[in-house]
Design a protein around this motif. Structure first.
Motif, PDB file in Angstrom:
ATOM      1  N   UNK A 272       3.281 -89.405  46.676  1.00  0.00           N
ATOM      2  CA  UNK A 272       3.874 -88.394  47.555  1.00  0.00           C
ATOM      3  C   UNK A 272       4.680 -89.034  48.685  1.00  0.00           C
ATOM      4  N   UNK A 273       5.830 -88.437  48.993  1.00  0.00           N
ATOM      5  CA  UNK A 273       6.679 -88.969  50.066  1.00  0.00           C
ATOM      6  C   UNK A 273       5.999 -88.717  51.418  1.00  0.00           C
ATOM      7  N   UNK A 274       6.630 -89.274  52.466  1.00  0.00           N
ATOM      8  CA  UNK A 274       6.011 -89.114  53.786  1.00  0.00           C
ATOM      9  C   UNK A 274       5.885 -87.633  54.150  1.00  0.00           C
ATOM     10  N   UNK A 275       6.948 -86.851  53.864  1.00  0.00           N
ATOM     11  CA  UNK A 275       6.885 -85.423  54.231  1.00  0.00           C
ATOM     12  C   UNK A 275       5.835 -84.701  53.379  1.00  0.00           C
ATOM     13  N   UNK A 276       5.700 -85.128  52.117  1.00  0.00           N
ATOM     14  CA  UNK A 276       4.675 -84.497  51.268  1.00  0.00           C
ATOM     15  C   UNK A 276       3.275 -84.857  51.752  1.00  0.00           C
ATOM     16  N   UNK A 277       3.121 -86.101  52.199  1.00  0.00           N
ATOM     17  CA  UNK A 277       1.794 -86.506  52.711  1.00  0.00           C
ATOM     18  C   UNK A 277       1.460 -85.710  53.962  1.00  0.00           C
ATOM     19  N   UNK A 278       2.504 -85.465  54.791  1.00  0.00           N
ATOM     20  CA  UNK A 278       2.279 -84.675  56.002  1.00  0.00           C
ATOM     21  C   UNK A 278       1.882 -83.240  55.617  1.00  0.00           C
ATOM     22  N   UNK A 279       2.520 -82.767  54.557  1.00  0.00           N
ATOM     23  CA  UNK A 279       2.252 -81.395  54.079  1.00  0.00           C
ATOM     24  C   UNK A 279       0.787 -81.235  53.655  1.00  0.00           C
ATOM     25  N   UNK A 280       0.184 -82.351  53.218  1.00  0.00           N
ATOM     26  CA  UNK A 280      -1.187 -82.280  52.698  1.00  0.00           C
ATOM     27  C   UNK A 280      -2.236 -82.181  53.804  1.00  0.00           C
TER      28      UNK A 280
ATOM     29  N   UNK B 113      -7.164 -69.686  49.543  1.00  0.00           N
ATOM     30  CA  UNK B 113      -6.714 -68.488  50.245  1.00  0.00           C
ATOM     31  C   UNK B 113      -6.569 -68.750  51.745  1.00  0.00           C
ATOM     32  N   UNK B 114      -7.507 -69.501  52.323  1.00  0.00           N
ATOM     33  CA  UNK B 114      -7.419 -69.796  53.760  1.00  0.00           C
ATOM     34  C   UNK B 114      -6.187 -70.653  54.056  1.00  0.00           C
ATOM     35  N   UNK B 115      -5.909 -71.612  53.161  1.00  0.00           N
ATOM     36  CA  UNK B 115      -4.730 -72.469  53.369  1.00  0.00           C
ATOM     37  C   UNK B 115      -3.453 -71.641  53.252  1.00  0.00           C
ATOM     38  N   UNK B 116      -3.450 -70.656  52.352  1.00  0.00           N
ATOM     39  CA  UNK B 116      -2.271 -69.794  52.198  1.00  0.00           C
ATOM     40  C   UNK B 116      -2.026 -68.994  53.486  1.00  0.00           C
ATOM     41  N   UNK B 117      -3.123 -68.510  54.056  1.00  0.00           N
ATOM     42  CA  UNK B 117      -2.969 -67.725  55.287  1.00  0.00           C
ATOM     43  C   UNK B 117      -2.450 -68.594  56.432  1.00  0.00           C
ATOM     44  N   UNK B 118      -2.875 -69.874  56.438  1.00  0.00           N
ATOM     45  CA  UNK B 118      -2.497 -70.757  57.546  1.00  0.00           C
ATOM     46  C   UNK B 118      -1.135 -71.409  57.322  1.00  0.00           C
ATOM     47  N   UNK B 119      -0.596 -71.281  56.123  1.00  0.00           N
ATOM     48  CA  UNK B 119       0.623 -72.018  55.782  1.00  0.00           C
ATOM     49  C   UNK B 119       1.878 -71.377  56.372  1.00  0.00           C
ATOM     50  N   UNK B 120       2.892 -72.239  56.605  1.00  0.00           N
ATOM     51  CA  UNK B 120       4.200 -71.720  57.026  1.00  0.00           C
ATOM     52  C   UNK B 120       4.960 -71.182  55.813  1.00  0.00           C
ATOM     53  N   UNK B 121       4.522 -71.562  54.627  1.00  0.00           N
ATOM     54  CA  UNK B 121       5.198 -71.097  53.400  1.00  0.00           C
ATOM     55  C   UNK B 121       4.197 -70.466  52.434  1.00  0.00           C
ATOM     56  N   UNK B 122       3.571 -69.353  52.842  1.00  0.00           N
ATOM     57  CA  UNK B 122       2.574 -68.737  51.951  1.00  0.00           C
ATOM     58  C   UNK B 122       3.197 -68.224  50.657  1.00  0.00           C
ATOM     59  N   UNK B 123       4.512 -67.941  50.697  1.00  0.00           N
ATOM     60  CA  UNK B 123       5.183 -67.395  49.507  1.00  0.00           C
ATOM     61  C   UNK B 123       5.224 -68.419  48.367  1.00  0.00           C
TER      62      UNK B 123
ATOM     63  N   UNK C  50       2.195 -77.803  47.046  1.00  0.00           N
ATOM     64  CA  UNK C  50       1.271 -78.940  47.230  1.00  0.00           C
ATOM     65  C   UNK C  50       0.120 -78.556  48.150  1.00  0.00           C
ATOM     66  N   UNK C  51       0.426 -77.692  49.122  1.00  0.00           N
ATOM     67  CA  UNK C  51      -0.641 -77.224  50.022  1.00  0.00           C
ATOM     68  C   UNK C  51      -1.690 -76.441  49.231  1.00  0.00           C
ATOM     69  N   UNK C  52      -1.192 -75.610  48.294  1.00  0.00           N
ATOM     70  CA  UNK C  52      -2.096 -74.805  47.468  1.00  0.00           C
ATOM     71  C   UNK C  52      -2.933 -75.645  46.530  1.00  0.00           C
ATOM     72  N   UNK C  53      -2.466 -76.862  46.246  1.00  0.00           N
ATOM     73  CA  UNK C  53      -3.246 -77.778  45.414  1.00  0.00           C
ATOM     74  C   UNK C  53      -4.262 -78.537  46.266  1.00  0.00           C
TER      75      UNK C  53
END
Lengths: 166, 503
Positions: free
Chosen positions: B240-248, B279-289, B296-299
Motif C-alpha cells: 500500500x502507498x503512503x496515502x493508502x497506509x494513512x487511509x488504513x 459498519x462503524x468504520x463506514x459511519x466514521x469515514x469521509x467516503x462512506x459511499x 480499503x477502509x471497509x476491508x
C-alpha cells in the motif's frame, strides 16, 4: 502444470462489458409476492410447532413476530417496486449460461448420489472432469490431468491431513 | 516482573518454536480452505497435542487459532468465499477490490491490519484482562439482547442502497435462525422431521453457499458462448502507498476497539465483531459511499476487529473460565486435561502462564504475518487460472470442506440449496450480508429477549444502564445518518432558495 494451463488459455480476454439488468416492475412485484408468500407460510407453519408448555412467550412467539415483519416487508417492497423499481447490479443471464448451470447442478446431484456407493477418489475425478467439460474445457490436460491433480490435492488435505472420512 | 520473565523464559525450549511453526502452517492452511474452521482444526489438533507438555501443546493450538485468522482472508478477497465465519465482512470490500485489480494491496493491507488487531488484543490480554472480565460478567440477558439489537442495526449499513431488500433478507435470516430446538423450551421448530436440523441450520453450509457457491453460479449463469469474461489476473501494486497506509489508520483503530469489546463478551466472536466494525468504520469515514464497492477502509476495519477479538476471547477464557468463543471452548477442555484451571485464581496462582500464552500469540502473529506476505506472491498464479478451472476448484473444495465440518452429506446438500437461494437473491437484488447477520444474531436475540422478559418483564431491559445505553446507540445508529442527511438537504434547499442563481 497449472501455470501451463494459465499461459495457454488465459491470454486475450478483451470483451465488451455486457449491459446491466434493467429496472423492472414485474421483477420487483414478483419478489414482493415471494416474500409475502413466505410471511404467510411462516404464520401458517406456526401450527406445526408443538409446545410442551403453553405460554405467551412460547416457541411460536418469535416466528410470529418475524412472519408479520415479512408481510410488512412484502408490502414495502411492492410499494417501492411500483413507485421506484430498482435494478440489481448484475449482468443479464444468458441461455447458454443457464444451460451450463443446469448441467453443473445435475453433475453435483449425480456426484452426491454416487459418493454414497463409491470411493471419494473414484467419483471426484469424473465430477471435476465433468464440471470442466460443461463449462467449455477440452483436451487431456483439462479433462484428465487437472481433475487428477485436484482430486489428489483434496484427498491429501482432507483425507490424510485432516482425517476426514471421505 | 518476575512473572513476565518466568513466562517468557519458559518458551525458550526449541521444541516450542517447532510446535509454533507447525501450528502456524496448519492454521494458515485451514483458514484458507472454505468450510474448514479454526475450531475444527484446533479440535483435531487437540487430540494429538494432549501427549505433549502443556506449553508445547498450547503453542500448537494458539498458533492455529492466530494463523487461521490470517489465512481465511485470502479466499474472502480472491473468490468472495469466507475461509471461516470471521472473514464474512472481509468479502464486502475485499472482493470488489480484487475485481478492480487491487487484490495485492487488499491482501497485504489485510495481513498488516490483522497483525495490528492481533497485537492490540494481546495487549488487552496482558494489561486489562481482569477489569474487562469483570465488565463482561455484568452482561445478563437484558444487556446481551441490547447488544444484539445494536448488532442487528448493522443490517441497514450492510444493505447499502437497498435498505428495504436488506431488511427483508435480514428477517429471513432471523427466521432461518429459528430452525431447530427452541432455545428456552427445547421444542422442535421448522425441522421438517429432519434430525440434522435439530441443532439449527448449519452455519458454515449457509455462508459457503450464500457467498462462494452463489458467486460461482452467478458467473456461470452470465457466461456467454465463445466469450471469455474478464478475470482477476492482476494483483495490482503489492504494497500500500503512503496515502493508502494513512487511509488504513482510522478504520484499523475502530476495528481494534470494536474487536477488543466484542472479544471479551462470551459467545461473541470475530464474525460479529467484523460486521460491527465495518459498519462503524463506514459511519466514521469521509467516503462512506465507497463502502461495499471496494474500499480499503471497509476491508481494514473488519479484519482488524476479528483478530482483535482473539485477545478478548483468551482473556474471558483465562479470567472467567468461560470460553470466549468456540475455539476457546475446545482449548479450555485441553487446558483442564493438562491440569490448568482457568478462572480468576489463574492470575494469582500462575501469572507466568498468562505471559507465556501472550508471548506465544505475539510470536505466532509475527510468524504468520511474515508467511502471509511471502505466500501472497504465489497467489498471482491462482488468479490467472481460467475461470472454468477456478469454478471446478471452488465447487469441489466448498463441497468437501462443508462435508468435513460434521462429516455429514446433508450439510453439502444444504450448502447447494443456499447456493441456489443466494443466486436467486442476487438476481433479484437482495444482499446476502443481512441474511447472514440475521442467521448469526437471531438465536442470540430471541433467547436473550425471551429470557429477559420472562425474568423481569420489560423493566429488566429498561432499568439496566448498559442495556439502555446500547439501545440508545442502536436508535442513533439507524436514525442518525438519516437525520443528518435530511438536515443537509434542508440546508441545501434553504441556500438554493436564498441564492437561486448560484444554485
Amino acid at each position: 502444470m497449472m501455470s501451463g494451463i494459465t499461459e495457454q488459455e488465459s491470454a486475450p480476454e478483451a470483451e465488451a462489458a455486457p449491459p446491466a439488468l434493467a429496472a423492472s416492475r414485474v421483477r420487483e412485484l414478483g419478489a414482493a409476492a415471494v416474500v409475502l408468500a413466505a410471511g404467510i407460510g411462516v404464520l401458517l407453519a406456526r401450527s406445526t410447532i408443538v409446545a410442551a408448555h403453553e405460554s405467551e412467550l412460547g416457541p411460536q412467539w418469535w416466528p410470529t413476530v418475524l412472519g408479520v415483519a415479512l408481510i410488512v416487508g412484502a408490502v414495502a417492497l411492492a410499494t417501492l417496486g411500483l413507485t421506484r423499481p430498482s435494478a440489481p447490479e448484475e449482468e443479464p443471464a444468458s441461455g447458454h449460461g443457464v444451460a451450463q448451470l443446469i448441467a453443473v447442478l445435475a453433475l453435483i446431484v449425480g456426484y452426491g448420489a454416487a459418493w454414497y456407493q463409491l470411493h471419494f477418489l473414484v467419483v471426484t475425478v469424473p465430477l471435476i472432469a465433468g464440471l470442466v467439460f460443461v463449462t467449455g474445457g477440452r483436451g487431456i490436460r483439462a479433462l484428465l490431468v487437472f481433475p487428477l491433480l485436484t482430486t489428489g490435492l483434496l484427498y491429501v488435505i482432507f483425507g490424510l491431513l485432516l482425517q476426514v472420512p471421505l | 516482573m518476575s512473572a513476565l520473565l518466568d513466562g517468557v523464559g519458559a518458551l525458550l525450549d526449541p521444541t516450542i518454536g517447532l510446535c509454533l511453526l507447525i501450528g502456524v502452517l496448519l492454521g494458515t492452511l485451514v483458514g484458507a480452505i472454505p468450510g474448514v474452521t479454526a475450531t475444527m482444526a484446533v479440535a483435531l489438533a487437540a487430540g494429538f497435542t494432549l501427549t505433549l507438555e502443556p506449553l508445547q501443546g498450547l503453542s500448537v493450538l494458539l498458533a492455529i487459532y492466530v494463523a487461521a485468522q490470517f489465512g481465511d482472508r485470502v479466499p474472502a478477497i480472491l473468490i468472495n468465499t469466507p475461509g471461516t465465519p470471521a472473514s464474512i465482512a472481509t468479502t464486502f470490500d475485499g472482493y470488489p477490490l480484487a475485481k478492480q485489480g487491487r487484490a495485492g494491496v487488499a491482501l497485504t493491507s489485510s495481513a498488516l491490519v490483522s497483525a495490528f488487531g492481533s497485537v492490540v488484543g494481546i495487549l488487552i490480554l496482558i494489561f486489562a484482562a481482569q477489569p474487562l472480565a469483570g465488565i463482561a460478567l455484568q452482561f445478563g440477558p437484558a444487556e446481551m439482547f441490547a447488544l444484539v439489537v445494536f448488532g442487528l442495526t448493522m443490517m441497514v449499513g450492510v444493505s447499502g442502497e437497498k435498505v428495504a431488500k436488506g431488511l427483508v433478507a435480514g428477517v429471513v435470516g432471523l427466521l432461518l435462525g429459528t430452525v431447530g430446538r427452541d432455545p428456552i423450551t427445547g421444542d422442535q421448530r421448522f425441522t421438517l422431521g429432519l434430525p440434522e436440523l435439530s441443532s439449527g441450520i448449519p452455519f458454515i453450509a449457509a455462508i459457503v453457499g450464500l457467498f462462494g457457491i452463489a458467486e460461482v453460479f452467478n458467473q456461470i449463469v452470465c457466461a456467454r458462448r465463445g466469450a471469455r469474461p474478464a478475470l482477476i489476473t492482476q494483483l495490482g501494486s503489492w504494497w500500500p502507498s503512503r496515502s493508502e497506509r494513512r487511509e488504513l489508520r482510522r478504520p484499523a483503530a475502530i476495528g481494534a476497539g470494536v474487536g477488543a469489546v466484542v472479544g471479551v463478551i462470551p459467545a461473541a466472536g470475530g464474525d460479529i465483531a467484523g460486521v460491527i466494525a465495518w459498519d462503524q468504520a463506514r459511519r466514521a469515514s469521509k467516503h462512506p459511499e465507497k463502502f461495499g464497492k471496494g474500499s480499503l477502509e471497509g476491508l481494514a476495519a473488519p479484519d482488524t476487529a476479528s483478530t482483535a477479538t482473539m485477545g478478548g476471547s483468551v482473556t474471558t477464557t483465562l479470567a472467567l473460565g468461560v470460553p470466549g468463543d468456540s475455539v476457546m471452548a475446545v482449548m479450555l477442555g485441553s487446558m483442564i486435561i493438562w491440569g490448568l484451571q482457568p478462572g480468576p485464581s489463574l492470575f494469582v496462582n500462575s501469572p507466568d502462564l498468562v505471559f507465556s500464552l501472550a508471548t506465544i500469540m505475539l510470536v505466532a502473529t509475527a510468524v504468520t504475518l511474515g508467511l502471509s506476505l511471502l505466500r501472497l506472491q504465489g497467489v498471482v498464479k491462482l488468479l490467472a487460472l481460467p475461470q472454468r478451472y477456478l469454478w471446478a476448484v471452488i465447487i469441489t473444495f466448498c463441497m468437501v470442506g462443508t462435508f468435513a465440518v460434521q462429516n455429514n452429506p446433508f450439510d453439502v446438500a444444504l450448502m447447494l440449496v443456499f447456493g441456489v437461494l443466494g443466486l436467486g437473491m442476487r438476481r433479484f437484488g437482495f444482499p446476502a450480508g443481512p441474511m447472514v447477520l440475521g442467521l448469526i444474531l437471531g438465536p442470540l436475540a430471541e433467547s436473550n429477549l425471551r429470557r429477559a422478559l420472562l425474568i423481569d418483564g420489560a423493566n429488566g431491559i429498561l432499568t439496566s444502564p448498559i442495556a439502555l445505553a446500547l439501545l440508545a446507540l442502536s436508535v442513533l445508529a439507524v436514525a442518525g445518518p438519516r437525520l443528518r442527511a435530511a438536515a443537509r438537504s434542508r440546508r441545501r434547499k434553504t441556500e438554493r432558495d436564498r441564492d437561486p442563481v448560484a444554485g
